[in-house]
Design an enzyme around this catalytic site. Structure first.
Site, mmCIF file in Angstrom:
data_model
loop_
_atom_site.group_PDB
_atom_site.id
_atom_site.type_symbol
_atom_site.label_atom_id
_atom_site.label_comp_id
_atom_site.label_asym_id
_atom_site.label_seq_id
_atom_site.Cartn_x
_atom_site.Cartn_y
_atom_site.Cartn_z
ATOM 1 N N ASP A 153 40.059 38.899 30.772
ATOM 2 C CA ASP A 153 38.863 38.891 29.423
ATOM 3 C C ASP A 153 39.190 38.867 28.171
ATOM 4 O OD1 ASP A 153 36.668 39.935 28.240
ATOM 5 O OD2 ASP A 153 36.691 41.717 28.405
ATOM 6 N N THR A 154 39.569 40.591 27.669
ATOM 7 C CA THR A 154 40.603 40.035 26.644
ATOM 8 C C THR A 154 41.788 39.726 26.419
ATOM 9 O OG1 THR A 154 41.695 42.557 26.553
ATOM 10 C CG2 THR A 154 39.658 41.859 25.173
ATOM 11 N N ASP B 195 33.579 45.448 39.974
ATOM 12 C CA ASP B 195 32.777 46.761 40.419
ATOM 13 C C ASP B 195 31.858 47.104 39.209
ATOM 14 O OD1 ASP B 195 35.907 47.225 38.504
ATOM 15 O OD2 ASP B 195 35.233 49.424 39.417
ATOM 16 N N ASP C 285 41.193 38.883 39.187
ATOM 17 C CA ASP C 285 39.802 38.300 38.881
ATOM 18 C C ASP C 285 39.106 37.484 37.708
ATOM 19 O OD1 ASP C 285 39.153 41.459 37.877
ATOM 20 O OD2 ASP C 285 38.344 41.911 38.669
ATOM 21 N N ARG D 1 31.588 46.246 44.391
ATOM 22 C CA ARG D 1 32.673 44.960 45.579
ATOM 23 C C ARG D 1 32.553 44.416 46.885
ATOM 24 N NH1 ARG D 1 37.459 46.814 41.624
ATOM 25 N NH2 ARG D 1 37.625 48.255 41.441
HETATM 26 P P1 IMP Z 1 41.220 42.679 29.838
HETATM 27 O O1 IMP Z 1 42.709 43.129 30.165
HETATM 28 O O2 IMP Z 1 40.766 42.582 28.791
HETATM 29 O O3 IMP Z 1 41.587 40.521 29.761
HETATM 30 O O4 IMP Z 1 40.611 42.752 31.312
HETATM 31 C C1 IMP Z 1 40.271 42.582 32.536
HETATM 32 C C2 IMP Z 1 40.245 43.562 33.576
HETATM 33 O O5 IMP Z 1 38.423 44.075 32.719
HETATM 34 C C3 IMP Z 1 39.683 42.705 34.599
HETATM 35 O O6 IMP Z 1 40.940 42.670 36.025
HETATM 36 C C4 IMP Z 1 38.500 43.817 35.341
HETATM 37 O O7 IMP Z 1 39.297 44.697 36.067
HETATM 38 C C5 IMP Z 1 37.934 44.161 34.530
HETATM 39 N N1 IMP Z 1 36.083 42.701 33.405
HETATM 40 C C6 IMP Z 1 36.130 42.178 32.720
HETATM 41 N N2 IMP Z 1 35.011 41.911 33.085
HETATM 42 C C7 IMP Z 1 34.573 42.233 34.182
HETATM 43 C C8 IMP Z 1 33.329 41.985 34.172
HETATM 44 O O8 IMP Z 1 32.760 40.873 33.862
HETATM 45 N N3 IMP Z 1 32.982 42.614 35.860
HETATM 46 C C9 IMP Z 1 33.828 43.589 35.798
HETATM 47 N N4 IMP Z 1 35.265 43.968 35.541
HETATM 48 C C10 IMP Z 1 35.687 42.869 34.542
HETATM 49 MG MG MG Z 2 40.904 43.809 37.091
#
Ligand code: IMP
Ligand code: MG
Length: 174
Positions: free
Chosen positions: A102-103, A158, A99, A164
């Site tokens: 992010d990081t 979510d 979906d 969702r």
């Molecule tokens: P990462 O490991 O920081 O890249 O996290 C990614 C996960 O954080 C995604 O799979 C999402 O489930 C959640 N996430 C990050 N940003 C959002 C957002 O704006 N809305 C909903 N979920 C998010």
């Molecule tokens: Mg996710």
């Protein structure tokens, strides 16, 4: 009590257009190949369902769920499988469908794990790429939308397991 506000960001029409464009690229790039498409639960379920309807290369579909421990605001987060794949990836082209990236910690973990299983190739599709927030390097090969800020919900995404089911994507203000 709740004063949550939702502002429309990507309409269902805009999402549908992007999904079709991504599917067209996948169809062109994987023609004649054995492709496994992996849905990252739960957030990617709606994107995945809509995307695969337009994929014509006869992919095998599978599902994975990963859990991350530690707050999203902390850098070194521990990520693990809470539901692993059931498909043997040996010699297969794999396309992970997520979906939001992010990081990058979640996809860094997942892509490395799957790459260790003898895949022929591994790529990533994400509906939303929060590129500017990356803490570990992860490249999205097929991105729906680039987003620099804001927390979004709907179309599978979510906030505390809510929203969702919405057919479009909204910016959530708490
Ligand atoms: P990462 O490991 O920081 O890249 O996290 C990614 C996960 O954080 C995604 O799979 C999402 O489930 C959640 N996430 C990050 N940003 C959002 C957002 O704006 N809305 C909903 N979920 C998010
Ligand atoms: Mg996710």
């Amino acid at each position: 009590m709740s004063a949550e506000k939702l502002d429309l960001l990507y309409s269902r029409e805009r999402i549908e257009t992007r999904v079709r464009e991504i599917a067209a690229r996948i169809n062109a790039e994987y023609v004649g190949q054995e492709l496994v498409m992996v849905c990252v639960l739960k957030g990617a379920f709606m994107f995945f369902a809509d995307l695969v309807k337009h994929v014509t290369v006869g992919p095998v579909l599978d599902f994975v769920r990963i859990a991350s421990y530690g707050k999203a605001t902390e850098s070194a987060r521990a990520v693990s499988f809470s539901k692993d794949l059931e498909t043997d990836l040996q010699g297969k082209h794999v396309l992970v469908v997520e979906d939001v990236v992010d990081t990058g910690y979640s996809m860094d973990f997942l892509l490395n794990q799957l790459a260790g299983r003898g895949t022929k190739s591994i790529r990533l599709a994400a509906l939303v790429d929060k590129k500017e927030r990356r803490e570990v390097e992860v490249t999205v090969d097929y991105a729906g939308f680039d987003l620099s800020e804001g927390f979004i919900v709907g179309y599978g995404l979510d906030y505390a397991e809510r929203y969702r089911e919405l057919p479009a994507i909204y910016v959530l203000t708490l």
